[in-house]
Write an enzyme that holds these catalytic residues in place. Structure first.
Site, PDB file in Angstrom:
ATOM      1  N   SER A 149       0.885  -1.156  -0.102  1.00  0.00           N
ATOM      2  CA  SER A 149       0.199  -0.270   0.112  1.00  0.00           C
ATOM      3  C   SER A 149       0.905   1.342   0.036  1.00  0.00           C
ATOM      4  O   SER A 149       1.995   1.091   0.558  1.00  0.00           O
ATOM      5  CB  SER A 149      -0.687   0.169   1.303  1.00  0.00           C
ATOM      6  OG  SER A 149       0.163  -0.220   2.294  1.00  0.00           O
TER       7      SER A 149
ATOM      8  N   TYR B  28      22.923  -2.280  -1.526  1.00  0.00           N
ATOM      9  CA  TYR B  28      22.130  -2.268  -2.028  1.00  0.00           C
ATOM     10  C   TYR B  28      21.247  -1.200  -2.948  1.00  0.00           C
ATOM     11  O   TYR B  28      20.649  -0.187  -3.065  1.00  0.00           O
ATOM     12  CB  TYR B  28      20.603  -3.194  -2.072  1.00  0.00           C
ATOM     13  CG  TYR B  28      19.728  -3.233  -0.455  1.00  0.00           C
ATOM     14  CD1 TYR B  28      18.747  -2.016  -0.847  1.00  0.00           C
ATOM     15  CD2 TYR B  28      20.018  -4.321  -0.203  1.00  0.00           C
ATOM     16  CE1 TYR B  28      17.845  -2.625   0.601  1.00  0.00           C
ATOM     17  CE2 TYR B  28      18.674  -4.153   0.970  1.00  0.00           C
ATOM     18  CZ  TYR B  28      18.414  -3.217   0.688  1.00  0.00           C
ATOM     19  OH  TYR B  28      17.398  -3.661   2.032  1.00  0.00           O
TER      20      TYR B  28
ATOM     21  N   LYS C  35      17.913   4.144   1.491  1.00  0.00           N
ATOM     22  CA  LYS C  35      19.318   3.990   1.806  1.00  0.00           C
ATOM     23  C   LYS C  35      19.636   4.600   0.569  1.00  0.00           C
ATOM     24  O   LYS C  35      20.801   5.485   1.323  1.00  0.00           O
ATOM     25  CB  LYS C  35      19.125   2.679   1.777  1.00  0.00           C
ATOM     26  CG  LYS C  35      18.783   1.431   2.884  1.00  0.00           C
ATOM     27  CD  LYS C  35      19.486   1.902   4.247  1.00  0.00           C
ATOM     28  CE  LYS C  35      19.043   1.270   5.143  1.00  0.00           C
ATOM     29  NZ  LYS C  35      19.517   1.018   6.757  1.00  0.00           N
TER      30      LYS C  35
ATOM     31  N   PRO D  10      27.136  -2.692   5.200  1.00  0.00           N
ATOM     32  CA  PRO D  10      26.612  -4.505   6.515  1.00  0.00           C
ATOM     33  C   PRO D  10      26.468  -5.160   4.657  1.00  0.00           C
ATOM     34  O   PRO D  10      25.365  -4.289   4.500  1.00  0.00           O
ATOM     35  CB  PRO D  10      26.194  -4.359   6.917  1.00  0.00           C
ATOM     36  CG  PRO D  10      25.799  -2.374   7.565  1.00  0.00           C
ATOM     37  CD  PRO D  10      25.619  -2.092   6.380  1.00  0.00           C
TER      38      PRO D  10
HETATM   39  N1  COA Z   1       4.261  -6.694   4.203  1.00  0.00           N
HETATM   40  C1  COA Z   1       3.605  -5.606   3.165  1.00  0.00           C
HETATM   41  N2  COA Z   1       2.927  -4.364   4.266  1.00  0.00           N
HETATM   42  C2  COA Z   1       3.332  -4.285   5.454  1.00  0.00           C
HETATM   43  C3  COA Z   1       4.147  -5.096   5.548  1.00  0.00           C
HETATM   44  C4  COA Z   1       4.763  -6.193   5.076  1.00  0.00           C
HETATM   45  N3  COA Z   1       5.246  -7.193   5.705  1.00  0.00           N
HETATM   46  N4  COA Z   1       4.396  -4.926   7.360  1.00  0.00           N
HETATM   47  C5  COA Z   1       3.287  -4.017   7.697  1.00  0.00           C
HETATM   48  N5  COA Z   1       2.668  -3.743   5.971  1.00  0.00           N
HETATM   49  C6  COA Z   1       2.238  -2.392   6.056  1.00  0.00           C
HETATM   50  C7  COA Z   1       1.167  -2.395   6.754  1.00  0.00           C
HETATM   51  O1  COA Z   1      -0.249  -3.178   6.140  1.00  0.00           O
HETATM   52  C8  COA Z   1       0.309  -0.453   6.517  1.00  0.00           C
HETATM   53  O2  COA Z   1      -0.275  -0.110   5.535  1.00  0.00           O
HETATM   54  P1  COA Z   1      -1.769  -0.311   5.249  1.00  0.00           P
HETATM   55  O3  COA Z   1      -1.559   0.746   7.016  1.00  0.00           O
HETATM   56  O4  COA Z   1      -1.967   0.660   4.296  1.00  0.00           O
HETATM   57  O5  COA Z   1      -1.768  -1.785   5.731  1.00  0.00           O
HETATM   58  C9  COA Z   1       2.230  -0.070   6.657  1.00  0.00           C
HETATM   59  O6  COA Z   1       2.445  -1.184   6.334  1.00  0.00           O
HETATM   60  C10 COA Z   1       2.679   0.764   8.686  1.00  0.00           C
HETATM   61  O7  COA Z   1       2.120  -0.693   9.346  1.00  0.00           O
HETATM   62  P2  COA Z   1       2.206  -0.416  10.741  1.00  0.00           P
HETATM   63  O8  COA Z   1       2.648  -2.593  11.528  1.00  0.00           O
HETATM   64  O9  COA Z   1       1.136   0.300  11.071  1.00  0.00           O
HETATM   65  O10 COA Z   1       3.891  -0.228  10.994  1.00  0.00           O
HETATM   66  P3  COA Z   1       4.504   0.138  12.428  1.00  0.00           P
HETATM   67  O11 COA Z   1       4.673   1.761  11.998  1.00  0.00           O
HETATM   68  O12 COA Z   1       3.721  -0.075  13.959  1.00  0.00           O
HETATM   69  O13 COA Z   1       5.774  -0.588  11.646  1.00  0.00           O
HETATM   70  C11 COA Z   1       7.696  -1.613  10.517  1.00  0.00           C
HETATM   71  C12 COA Z   1       6.764  -0.591  10.819  1.00  0.00           C
HETATM   72  C13 COA Z   1       8.538  -1.775   9.214  1.00  0.00           C
HETATM   73  C14 COA Z   1       9.081  -1.265  11.308  1.00  0.00           C
HETATM   74  C15 COA Z   1       7.822  -3.088  11.650  1.00  0.00           C
HETATM   75  O14 COA Z   1       6.847  -3.650  10.529  1.00  0.00           O
HETATM   76  C16 COA Z   1       8.923  -3.161  12.749  1.00  0.00           C
HETATM   77  O15 COA Z   1       8.641  -2.682  13.621  1.00  0.00           O
HETATM   78  N6  COA Z   1       9.789  -3.948  11.714  1.00  0.00           N
HETATM   79  C17 COA Z   1      11.402  -4.679  12.558  1.00  0.00           C
HETATM   80  C18 COA Z   1      11.599  -3.859  12.833  1.00  0.00           C
HETATM   81  C19 COA Z   1      12.868  -3.487  11.320  1.00  0.00           C
HETATM   82  O16 COA Z   1      11.509  -3.777  10.205  1.00  0.00           O
HETATM   83  N7  COA Z   1      13.439  -3.288  11.359  1.00  0.00           N
HETATM   84  C20 COA Z   1      14.706  -3.764   9.859  1.00  0.00           C
HETATM   85  C21 COA Z   1      15.493  -4.823   9.706  1.00  0.00           C
HETATM   86  S1  COA Z   1      16.252  -5.120   8.632  1.00  0.00           S
END
Ligand code: COA
Length: 293
Positions: A113, A156, A171, A197
């Site tokens: 989305s 990347y 990035k 990294p």
């Molecule tokens: N695939 C597709 N869409 C996704 C998704 C996935 N795996 N995870 C979340 N989304 C979408 C949600 O559906 C939402 O969109 P919508 O409102 O249109 O439905 C949007 O992304 C935001 O999601 P939400 O869960 O509300 O976001 P958040 O702000 O709470 O957290 C992240 C987003 C990325 C930070 C969370 O997934 C997270 O905490 N990740 C762990 C930390 C991380 O990723 N570290 C990096 C490692 S490389």
């Protein structure tokens, strides 16, 4: 000596105050631990205060250092400003900003989305911008002459990558910001560098980016010419060097630490690695015969 050993002398970061965004877990936590061991005072930030508190306590016990947990969603500029004020109140100054907080998920881009795309851009690019701008303004206003921004990008950022397009886009922006500010803010004594990294497994990111049996199916170590993934201490060693005064002349640099992984994908003939040794004799004969005919 081994690559898992600690590289710098014990007091290499003594007297420095460092902020690590996303410092509650994973690579941020590993780097924070080493900074504490080297004598720095460190503030760690993320959205999850409970996790931060338990990490800070664990690291203080392990290292005997001072680690301050501060809740801050880097997507919101006013939260970043409040976090900066809290750091200044606790430590009286700040020397280093490590922009480590990130968000990422694997997905075909057309399934995302608009909000999902924004979420990753907001954390990675806007979050890095928010922190860098707030800290930079503070350093310039107070005429502090020796400060450092260290950004975490990825290999990347140059090449782009399918299935993590918001992350690659963000990035690449952080990479451009790193090099731009390295020049613009050098006159204020602010150095700006980045680390790119390759695969450094962490529980959180690995489970999310390679869920289920994907981790086994796509053995990341196989993609790396050095045939292994990175050890957290290797990254911590590099980060500690880049925020220390030992790297005082390093500015605008992006250091890749990936065992040669991204270049393996780039070299046109790198796939010839699949050819076994005994076949090379035959191939050489065939090629030379062609030259003679
Ligand atoms: N695939 C597709 N869409 C996704 C998704 C996935 N795996 N995870 C979340 N989304 C979408 C949600 O559906 C939402 O969109 P919508 O409102 O249109 O439905 C949007 O992304 C935001 O999601 P939400 O869960 O509300 O976001 P958040 O702000 O709470 O957290 C992240 C987003 C990325 C930070 C969370 O997934 C997270 O905490 N990740 C762990 C930390 C991380 O990723 N570290 C990096 C490692 S490389």
């Amino acid at each position: 000596m081994s690559y898992t050993d600690k590289m710098l002398r014990d007091d290499a970061l003594k007297g420095k105050v460092i902020v690590v965004t996303g410092g509650g877990s994973g690579l941020g936590k590993a780097m924070t631990k080493y900074f504490l061991e080297l004598g720095a005072q460190v503030a760690i930030t993320s959205r999850d205060l409970e996790k931060l508190k338990s990490t800070a306590q664990e690291l203080e016990t392990e290292t005997g250092g001072t680690c301050l947990p501060l809740q801050c969603d880097v997507r919101h500029y006013e939260e970043v400003e409040n976090m900066l004020q809290a750091v200044l109140k606790a430590f009286g100054k700040v020397d280093v900003l490590l922009n480590n907080a990130a968000g990422n998920f694997i997905s075909p881009t057309e399934r995302l989305s608009a909000n999902a795309f924004d979420t990753v851009i907001d954390i990675v690019l806007k979050g890095t911008k928010n922190c860098t701008l707030a800290f930079g303004k503070h350093w310039i206003d107070t005429k502090q002459t020796s400060s450092t921004v260290l950004n975490i990008v990825t290999t990347y950022a140059w090449t782009g990558s399918a299935y993590v397009v918001p992350s690659a886009t963000a990035k690449a922006g952080v990479l451009a910001m790193t090099r731009s500010l390295a020049v613009e803010w050098a006159k204020y004594g602010i150095r700006t560098n980045a680390i790119a990294p390759g695969p450094f497994p962490t529980k959180g990111a690995w489970d999310r980016l390679l869920p289920g049996d994907l981790a086994e199916k796509f053995d990341m170590a196989k993609k790396v010419p050095l045939k292994r993934v990175g050890d957290h201490q290797e990254l911590a060693n590099l980060a500690a060097y880049l925020v220390s005064d030992f790297s005082a002349y390093v500015n605008g640099e992006v250091v890749v630490i990936d065992g040669g992984e991204w270049l393996k994908g780039a070299g046109q003939f790198n796939l010839l690695e699949a050819i076994p040794e005994e076949l090379w004799d035959q191939l050489e004969m065939m090629i030379k015969a062609k030259k003679r005919s």
